[in-house]
Write an enzyme that holds these catalytic residues in place. Structure first.
Site, PDB file in Angstrom:
ATOM      1  N   ARG A 178      -3.259   6.887   0.774  1.00 53.66           N
ATOM      2  CA  ARG A 178      -3.669   7.978   1.675  1.00 53.66           C
ATOM      3  C   ARG A 178      -2.672   8.586   2.466  1.00 53.66           C
ATOM      4  NH1 ARG A 178      -8.703   5.174   3.717  1.00 53.66           N
ATOM      5  NH2 ARG A 178      -7.281   3.623   3.460  1.00 53.66           N
ATOM      6  N   TYR A 235     -14.845 -11.156   0.832  1.00 53.23           N
ATOM      7  CA  TYR A 235     -15.446  -9.733   0.372  1.00 53.23           C
ATOM      8  C   TYR A 235     -16.942  -9.763  -0.558  1.00 53.23           C
ATOM      9  CZ  TYR A 235     -11.443  -7.597   2.553  1.00 53.23           C
ATOM     10  OH  TYR A 235     -10.609  -7.087   3.365  1.00 53.23           O
ATOM     11  N   ASP A 257      -6.951  -2.710  -7.333  1.00 58.69           N
ATOM     12  CA  ASP A 257      -7.264  -3.326  -6.060  1.00 58.69           C
ATOM     13  C   ASP A 257      -7.607  -4.642  -6.444  1.00 58.69           C
ATOM     14  OD1 ASP A 257      -8.352  -2.245  -3.177  1.00 58.69           O
ATOM     15  OD2 ASP A 257      -9.606  -3.827  -3.962  1.00 58.69           O
ATOM     16  N   ARG A 304       0.755  -1.287   0.088  1.00 61.46           N
ATOM     17  CA  ARG A 304       0.088  -0.179   0.208  1.00 61.46           C
ATOM     18  C   ARG A 304       0.746   1.335  -0.052  1.00 61.46           C
ATOM     19  NH1 ARG A 304      -5.339  -0.371   1.481  1.00 61.46           N
ATOM     20  NH2 ARG A 304      -6.227  -2.423   1.047  1.00 61.46           N
ATOM     21  N   ARG A 323      -6.573  11.937  -6.157  1.00 58.91           N
ATOM     22  CA  ARG A 323      -7.710  10.994  -5.708  1.00 58.91           C
ATOM     23  C   ARG A 323      -8.986  11.976  -5.653  1.00 58.91           C
ATOM     24  NH1 ARG A 323     -11.677   8.575  -4.258  1.00 58.91           N
ATOM     25  NH2 ARG A 323     -12.245   7.078  -2.813  1.00 58.91           N
TER      26      ARG A 323
HETATM   27  O1  CP3 Z   1      -0.036  -1.367  -2.287  1.00 56.23           O
HETATM   28  C1  CP3 Z   1      -0.516  -0.550  -3.300  1.00 56.23           C
HETATM   29  O2  CP3 Z   1      -0.086   0.717  -3.163  1.00 56.23           O
HETATM   30  C2  CP3 Z   1      -1.242  -0.856  -4.544  1.00 56.23           C
HETATM   31  C3  CP3 Z   1      -2.406  -0.666  -4.474  1.00 56.23           C
HETATM   32  C4  CP3 Z   1      -3.351  -1.792  -3.667  1.00 56.23           C
HETATM   33  C5  CP3 Z   1      -4.745  -1.210  -3.021  1.00 56.23           C
HETATM   34  N1  CP3 Z   1      -5.195  -1.927  -2.637  1.00 56.23           N
HETATM   35  C6  CP3 Z   1      -5.246   0.363  -3.179  1.00 56.23           C
HETATM   36  C7  CP3 Z   1      -6.152   0.791  -2.095  1.00 56.23           C
HETATM   37  C8  CP3 Z   1      -3.108  -3.019  -3.318  1.00 56.23           C
HETATM   38  C9  CP3 Z   1      -2.311  -3.900  -3.413  1.00 56.23           C
HETATM   39  C10 CP3 Z   1      -4.518  -3.332  -2.678  1.00 56.23           C
HETATM   40  C11 CP3 Z   1      -5.058  -4.803  -2.049  1.00 56.23           C
HETATM   41  C12 CP3 Z   1      -6.214  -4.800  -1.317  1.00 56.23           C
HETATM   42  N2  CP3 Z   1      -7.414  -4.220  -1.495  1.00 56.23           N
HETATM   43  C13 CP3 Z   1      -6.048  -5.951  -0.311  1.00 56.23           C
HETATM   44  C14 CP3 Z   1      -4.956  -7.002   0.014  1.00 56.23           C
HETATM   45  C15 CP3 Z   1      -3.994  -6.262   0.747  1.00 56.23           C
HETATM   46  C16 CP3 Z   1      -4.657  -5.739   2.222  1.00 56.23           C
HETATM   47  O3  CP3 Z   1      -4.363  -4.450   2.391  1.00 56.23           O
HETATM   48  O4  CP3 Z   1      -4.998  -6.604   3.200  1.00 56.23           O
HETATM   49  C17 CP3 Z   1      -7.378  -5.781   0.017  1.00 56.23           C
HETATM   50  C18 CP3 Z   1      -8.127  -6.591   1.211  1.00 56.23           C
HETATM   51  C19 CP3 Z   1      -8.208  -4.862  -0.629  1.00 56.23           C
HETATM   52  C20 CP3 Z   1      -9.668  -4.507  -0.522  1.00 56.23           C
HETATM   53  C21 CP3 Z   1      -9.727  -3.183   0.155  1.00 56.23           C
HETATM   54  N3  CP3 Z   1      -9.505  -1.931  -0.880  1.00 56.23           N
HETATM   55  C22 CP3 Z   1     -10.174  -2.459   1.379  1.00 56.23           C
HETATM   56  C23 CP3 Z   1     -10.453  -3.402   2.298  1.00 56.23           C
HETATM   57  C24 CP3 Z   1     -10.159  -1.041   1.001  1.00 56.23           C
HETATM   58  C25 CP3 Z   1     -10.546  -0.153   2.164  1.00 56.23           C
HETATM   59  C26 CP3 Z   1      -9.611  -0.038   3.352  1.00 56.23           C
HETATM   60  C27 CP3 Z   1      -8.664   1.078   2.889  1.00 56.23           C
HETATM   61  O5  CP3 Z   1      -7.554   0.910   3.187  1.00 56.23           O
HETATM   62  O6  CP3 Z   1      -9.185   2.047   2.620  1.00 56.23           O
HETATM   63  C28 CP3 Z   1      -9.710  -0.768  -0.180  1.00 56.23           C
HETATM   64  C29 CP3 Z   1      -9.452   0.278  -0.628  1.00 56.23           C
HETATM   65  C30 CP3 Z   1      -8.191   0.897  -0.993  1.00 56.23           C
HETATM   66  N4  CP3 Z   1      -7.651   0.188  -2.054  1.00 56.23           N
HETATM   67  C31 CP3 Z   1      -7.619   2.001  -0.928  1.00 56.23           C
HETATM   68  C32 CP3 Z   1      -6.382   2.029  -1.670  1.00 56.23           C
HETATM   69  C33 CP3 Z   1      -5.256   3.141  -1.830  1.00 56.23           C
HETATM   70  C34 CP3 Z   1      -8.148   3.472  -0.250  1.00 56.23           C
HETATM   71  C35 CP3 Z   1      -9.258   3.961  -1.270  1.00 56.23           C
HETATM   72  C36 CP3 Z   1      -9.243   5.471  -1.055  1.00 56.23           C
HETATM   73  O7  CP3 Z   1      -8.180   6.118  -1.605  1.00 56.23           O
HETATM   74  O8  CP3 Z   1     -10.238   6.007  -0.501  1.00 56.23           O
END
Ligand code: CP3
Length: 340
Positions: free
Chosen positions: A26, A148, A72, A22, A35
């Site tokens: 943010r 999910y 994602d 990640r 964003r």
């Molecule tokens: O790693 C990176 O920088 C690449 C991008 C990436 C995102 N999600 C961007 C994201 C990666 C590799 C993921 C993987 C992901 N997504 C996982 C597996 C890894 C982990 O963190 O457990 C999972 C379970 C998800 C599902 C997901 N997406 C959730 C649960 C959420 C909400 C929680 C959160 O952190 O906001 C997201 C949203 C998400 N995915 C954001 C980002 C940058 C935040 C969204 C925003 O900008 O509002």
């Protein structure tokens, strides 16, 4: 050779390569600004120039050794025709698949058009990334994506998917098989578009009893690795079965990944003995130590380097970076790793 790829080939480097899960997100002001302009989170994922730009933001700022494609894990259910959205501050929302009939009605194939902008983003990043840096693609593991899709949101322990797997193993198994097929194809195309390696995120691997872990995590992962290597024999693959604990031993014996990403609860001696002899290790700083900073951070970094850097090792977090993390703590970490 790119340092990360050397490690994935089994070599130990004096200064381990480093990237953070990640790392585009943010905690970066430039991410938050972009964003806001992009509209929805999925618009950001599916607009190649924006996804490529966000992918490169942490590289420009910190000089990590790898860029991870900005996307994602939930783009896969989206390509299977499920509704997926991300509400600000609330996390993902999907139309829940909460009974066997709905599971059995799930489309068996993905709409490939949905993935096209993701592959285009990979090609764009690849053109801009300097030659010594690796580009990582990724997807979610079938079990984690299924949790999910069934609950329709994140839950503390993914009880809805666990219940479904106990009550309706046939319908659940069908869904897992669909995810295996679609995810395998998706990873192959990311590699063909230019990803140097791929990581498979099984964020919820740790909530299952061992027999279910073998059935719903290990077996689907083994199939994905086999499917991808049937098309790209030297495909480099990192597995992240978060929370797998003592089952990491079984995992590495059955899933021939090049590296295992481990969380911060893993016991170092066990990991060196049972995992690092067979695969490279990636990890495992507690994201809260990175958030805390100061001498706790210095100590956390040093311990990890002492524990794992004599073998093939990629420095990373044990899970994703937290949005509240100060930029200066990321800089402190890179300086300390690289000044040894
Ligand atoms: O790693 C990176 O920088 C690449 C991008 C990436 C995102 N999600 C961007 C994201 C990666 C590799 C993921 C993987 C992901 N997504 C996982 C597996 C890894 C982990 O963190 O457990 C999972 C379970 C998800 C599902 C997901 N997406 C959730 C649960 C959420 C909400 C929680 C959160 O952190 O906001 C997201 C949203 C998400 N995915 C954001 C980002 C940058 C935040 C969204 C925003 O900008 O509002």
């Amino acid at each position: 050779m790119k340092p990360i790829l050397e490690v994935l080939s089994g070599r130990a480097l004096a200064v381990p390569p480093v990237w953070f899960m990640r790392q585009a997100g943010r905690y970066l002001p430039e991410y938050r600004a972009l964003r806001e302009r992009a509209g929805s989170f999925l618009d950001l994922c599916f607009t190649p120039e924006l996804a490529a730009e966000v992918t490169l933001q942490p590289i420009r700022r910190f000089g990590f050794d790898a860029a991870i494609l900005f996307s994602d894990i939930l783009v896969v259910p989206h390509a299977l025709g499920r509704s997926v959205s991300f509400e600000a501050g609330e996390g993902p929302r999907l139309d829940p698949l909460d009974d066997a009939a709905k599971l059995n009605a799930l489309a068996a194939t993905a709409d490939e058009k949905v993935f096209a902008p993701v592959y285009e983003a990979v090609r764009r990043v690849k053109r801009e990334l300097s030659a010594n840096l690796a580009l990582l693609g990724f997807c979610g593991a079938p079990w984690t994506v299924a949790t999910y899709m069934i609950a329709g949101r994140g839950t503390p322990d993914q009880a809805p998917a666990r219940l479904m797997a106990y009550r309706e193993p046939r319908a659940f198994g069908r869904m897992i098989e669909i995810l295996v097929t679609v995810s395998s194809r998706y990873l192959v195309e990311q590699l063909r578009a230019g990803a140097d390696a791929v990581q498979i995120f099984d964020t919820w691997a740790g909530v299952l009893p061992p027999a279910e872990f073998a059935r719903w995590c290990i077996e689907p992962m083994r199939k994905i690795v086999a499917n991808v290597r049937a098309e790209i024999p030297d495909a480099r693959i990192i597995g992240f079965p978060r929370g797998a604990g003592a089952s990491l031993d079984t995992y590495v014996n059955h899933v021939p990944v090049n590296a295992l990403s481990i969380d911060w609860t893993a016991e170092p001696g066990f990991i060196r003995d049972k995992v690092q002899r067979k695969a490279a290790v990636q990890g495992n700083l507690d994201p809260l130590v990175l958030l805390a900073g100061g001498s706790a951070l210095d100590r956390g970094i040093d311990e990890i380097l002492e524990n794992f850097s004599r073998g093939p090792f990629i420095f990373n977090l044990g899970h994703g970076i937290l949005p509240e993390t100060p930029i200066a703590h990321v800089e402190q970490t890179l300086r300390r790793i690289r000044s040894r």
